[in-house]
Design a protein around this motif. Structure first.
Motif, PDB file in Angstrom:
ATOM      1  N   GLU A 230       0.806  -1.218   0.000  1.00 13.39           N
ATOM      2  CA  GLU A 230       0.000   0.000   0.000  1.00 13.39           C
ATOM      3  C   GLU A 230       0.843   1.273   0.000  1.00 13.39           C
ATOM      4  N   MET A 231       2.170   1.135   0.084  1.00 20.23           N
ATOM      5  CA  MET A 231       3.022   2.319   0.186  1.00 20.23           C
ATOM      6  C   MET A 231       3.557   2.716  -1.185  1.00 20.23           C
ATOM      7  N   THR A 232       3.193   3.920  -1.629  1.00 20.46           N
ATOM      8  CA  THR A 232       3.731   4.442  -2.889  1.00 20.46           C
ATOM      9  C   THR A 232       5.085   5.085  -2.618  1.00 20.46           C
ATOM     10  N   ASP A 233       5.845   5.344  -3.699  1.00 20.82           N
ATOM     11  CA  ASP A 233       7.131   6.013  -3.538  1.00 20.82           C
ATOM     12  C   ASP A 233       6.968   7.364  -2.859  1.00 20.82           C
ATOM     13  N   GLU A 234       5.930   8.090  -3.244  1.00 24.79           N
ATOM     14  CA  GLU A 234       5.695   9.410  -2.656  1.00 24.79           C
ATOM     15  C   GLU A 234       5.432   9.301  -1.157  1.00 24.79           C
ATOM     16  N   MET A 235       4.613   8.323  -0.771  1.00 26.28           N
ATOM     17  CA  MET A 235       4.330   8.128   0.651  1.00 26.28           C
ATOM     18  C   MET A 235       5.599   7.741   1.415  1.00 26.28           C
ATOM     19  N   GLY A 236       6.404   6.878   0.797  1.00 26.98           N
ATOM     20  CA  GLY A 236       7.626   6.439   1.447  1.00 26.98           C
ATOM     21  C   GLY A 236       8.578   7.584   1.711  1.00 26.98           C
ATOM     22  N   LEU A 237       8.760   8.463   0.728  1.00 29.92           N
ATOM     23  CA  LEU A 237       9.654   9.598   0.898  1.00 29.92           C
ATOM     24  C   LEU A 237       9.117  10.568   1.943  1.00 29.92           C
ATOM     25  N   LEU A 238       7.801  10.725   2.002  1.00 31.53           N
ATOM     26  CA  LEU A 238       7.202  11.571   3.030  1.00 31.53           C
ATOM     27  C   LEU A 238       7.462  10.998   4.422  1.00 31.53           C
ATOM     28  N   LYS A 239       7.413   9.667   4.535  1.00 33.59           N
ATOM     29  CA  LYS A 239       7.681   9.035   5.827  1.00 33.59           C
ATOM     30  C   LYS A 239       9.131   9.254   6.254  1.00 33.59           C
ATOM     31  N   VAL A 240      10.057   9.198   5.298  1.00 35.24           N
ATOM     32  CA  VAL A 240      11.468   9.432   5.623  1.00 35.24           C
ATOM     33  C   VAL A 240      11.654  10.872   6.124  1.00 35.24           C
ATOM     34  N   LYS A 241      11.059  11.831   5.407  1.00 33.92           N
ATOM     35  CA  LYS A 241      11.171  13.239   5.827  1.00 33.92           C
ATOM     36  C   LYS A 241      10.553  13.453   7.202  1.00 33.92           C
ATOM     37  N   GLU A 242       9.407  12.838   7.431  1.00 34.72           N
ATOM     38  CA  GLU A 242       8.743  12.964   8.723  1.00 34.72           C
ATOM     39  C   GLU A 242       9.648  12.447   9.841  1.00 34.72           C
ATOM     40  N   GLY A 243      10.264  11.294   9.612  1.00 38.93           N
ATOM     41  CA  GLY A 243      11.142  10.721  10.612  1.00 38.93           C
ATOM     42  C   GLY A 243      12.319  11.621  10.936  1.00 38.93           C
ATOM     43  N   LEU A 244      12.936  12.188   9.907  1.00 39.13           N
ATOM     44  CA  LEU A 244      14.078  13.078  10.127  1.00 39.13           C
ATOM     45  C   LEU A 244      13.684  14.308  10.939  1.00 39.13           C
ATOM     46  N   LYS A 245      12.530  14.873  10.621  1.00 35.62           N
ATOM     47  CA  LYS A 245      12.087  16.062  11.351  1.00 35.62           C
ATOM     48  C   LYS A 245      11.840  15.742  12.821  1.00 35.62           C
ATOM     49  N   LEU A 246      11.239  14.600  13.091  1.00 39.11           N
ATOM     50  CA  LEU A 246      10.973  14.212  14.475  1.00 39.11           C
ATOM     51  C   LEU A 246      12.273  13.977  15.244  1.00 39.11           C
ATOM     52  N   ILE A 247      13.260  13.373  14.569  1.00 34.85           N
ATOM     53  CA  ILE A 247      14.557  13.134  15.211  1.00 34.85           C
ATOM     54  C   ILE A 247      15.252  14.451  15.525  1.00 34.85           C
ATOM     55  N   LEU A 248      15.197  15.406  14.597  1.00 35.57           N
ATOM     56  CA  LEU A 248      15.865  16.691  14.811  1.00 35.57           C
ATOM     57  C   LEU A 248      15.185  17.509  15.904  1.00 35.57           C
ATOM     58  N   ILE A 249      13.885  17.317  16.081  1.00 30.57           N
ATOM     59  CA  ILE A 249      13.201  17.971  17.203  1.00 30.57           C
ATOM     60  C   ILE A 249      13.694  17.380  18.525  1.00 30.57           C
ATOM     61  N   ALA A 250      13.853  16.047  18.533  1.00 27.18           N
ATOM     62  CA  ALA A 250      14.301  15.368  19.760  1.00 27.18           C
ATOM     63  C   ALA A 250      15.780  15.625  20.047  1.00 27.18           C
ATOM     64  N   VAL A 251      16.614  15.613  18.991  1.00 29.31           N
ATOM     65  CA  VAL A 251      18.067  15.794  19.160  1.00 29.31           C
ATOM     66  C   VAL A 251      18.561  16.779  18.095  1.00 29.31           C
ATOM     67  N   PRO A 252      18.429  18.086  18.324  1.00 26.85           N
ATOM     68  CA  PRO A 252      18.804  19.086  17.306  1.00 26.85           C
ATOM     69  C   PRO A 252      20.251  18.966  16.833  1.00 26.85           C
ATOM     70  N   ALA A 253      21.156  18.503  17.717  1.00 24.70           N
ATOM     71  CA  ALA A 253      22.578  18.422  17.347  1.00 24.70           C
ATOM     72  C   ALA A 253      22.828  17.438  16.213  1.00 24.70           C
ATOM     73  N   LEU A 254      21.863  16.559  15.921  1.00 25.61           N
ATOM     74  CA  LEU A 254      22.056  15.572  14.856  1.00 25.61           C
ATOM     75  C   LEU A 254      21.947  16.184  13.457  1.00 25.61           C
ATOM     76  N   ARG A 255      21.598  17.458  13.375  1.00 23.80           N
ATOM     77  CA  ARG A 255      21.610  18.111  12.054  1.00 23.80           C
ATOM     78  C   ARG A 255      22.997  17.994  11.425  1.00 23.80           C
ATOM     79  N   ASN A 256      24.036  18.178  12.253  1.00 22.48           N
ATOM     80  CA  ASN A 256      25.401  18.068  11.733  1.00 22.48           C
ATOM     81  C   ASN A 256      25.732  16.624  11.372  1.00 22.48           C
ATOM     82  N   PHE A 257      25.103  15.664  12.028  1.00 22.77           N
ATOM     83  CA  PHE A 257      25.282  14.237  11.713  1.00 22.77           C
ATOM     84  C   PHE A 257      24.696  13.934  10.331  1.00 22.77           C
ATOM     85  N   PHE A 258      23.467  14.380  10.103  1.00 21.99           N
ATOM     86  CA  PHE A 258      22.736  14.001   8.891  1.00 21.99           C
ATOM     87  C   PHE A 258      23.163  14.771   7.639  1.00 21.99           C
TER      88      PHE A 258
END
Length: 269
Positions: free
Chosen positions: A136-164
């Motif tokens: 049920e997952m389209t490419d567009e949905m998958g990429l949106l999920k990746v972006k969502e995950g990154l944003k949530l991680i950066l909210i939790a640990v802002p210092a990881l911006r330099n990591f990513f």
């Protein structure tokens, strides 16, 4: 279902196992997120040993060698969701979100992310797609999920911006120190060259200067000398060490050992 199964080709994977498996010489080209759905996993590198259990999230830095040991729950199974943060995708996200780094990342190369309800909910939302092979997952949905995950991680640990989002090229690292720490990994010399920040020709040239012989000969000698030490001094059995020393099979190890030392490994000690 095959394991691992691709949910979004090249980016999101689902792994299911019913018996323990140890994977030698894993090589991560890209930053990688691993959600442990069930069972537990041990990551071993030359610098770190990290164990994660169900519900935990592990972040692995790109350009690394390591070993994974995957263990199902007692009378249960093992499940993970893996997100490979490919550099072209990360560059795209950095451009779209106007993300910039403030300096070099200086924290641990691999780390468990802090648990919070938002990250937990995010990964739980991917599990149904994973268990249904991503039908049920389209490419567009998958990429949106990746972006969502990154944003949530950066909210939790802002210092990881330099990591990513640090896209600077690898610099040359101490080749001699790196090889002495990582000789036991069974990977092509092209990978060793990449990990030390060198072209293949530059790696071979610098290796000859450092060790006085070509990489393949040095690796063979180093692994066999280590095997002799482990068998004679530490009373290890050949069957328990050959894989950990980078040999593909017991017969290959035994043949090389006998050729170098004049006796089979089983006759040492």
């Amino acid at each position: 279902m095959e394991s691992p199964a691709e949910i979004l080709p090249g980016v999101i994977f689902y792994s299911y196992l019913s018996s323990e498996r140890k994977e030698k010489a894993c090589f991560w080209n890209h930053h990688t997120l691993i959600l442990q759905v069930s069972g537990h996993m041990l990551l071993e590198t030359t610098q770190q040993n990290i164990n994660i259990t169900a519900g935990e999230v592990l972040l692995i830095h790109k350009n690394q060698l390591g070993t994974l040991t995957k263990t199902p729950e007692t009378k249960g199974h093992y499940e993970t969701i893996v997100i490979s943060l490919q550099e072209n995708l990360m560059r795209q996200i950095a451009l779209e979100e106007k993300l910039e780094v403030s300096g070099k990342y200086s924290g641990p190369l691999n780390l468990c992310l802090p648990n919070n309800i938002y990250l937990t909910g995010y990964f739980q939302s991917i599990i149904p797609y994973a268990r249904s092979s991503g039908r049920e997952m389209t490419d567009e949905m998958g990429l949106l999920k990746v972006k969502e995950g990154l944003k949530l991680i950066l909210i939790a640990v802002p210092a990881l911006r330099n990591f990513f989002f640090d896209f600077s090229e690898n610099y040359k690292i101490d080749l001699e120190k790196f090889m002495l720490n990582n000789f036991h990994f069974n990977v092509p010399i092209e990978k060793f060259a990449q990990l030390t920040g060198r072209s293949l020709s530059g790696y071979k040239r610098d290796f000859q200067k450092a060790f006085g012989m070509p990489p393949r000969k040095w690796l063979q000698d180093k692994r066999l000398n280590e095997a002799w030490y482990l068998i004679e001094k530490k009373k290890k059995k050949p069957t328990t060490i050959y894989l950990d020393l980078g040999f593909e099979s017991l017969s290959h190890f035994s043949t090389a050992f006998k050729k170098k030392f004049g006796k089979a490994p089983t006759l040492v000690g």
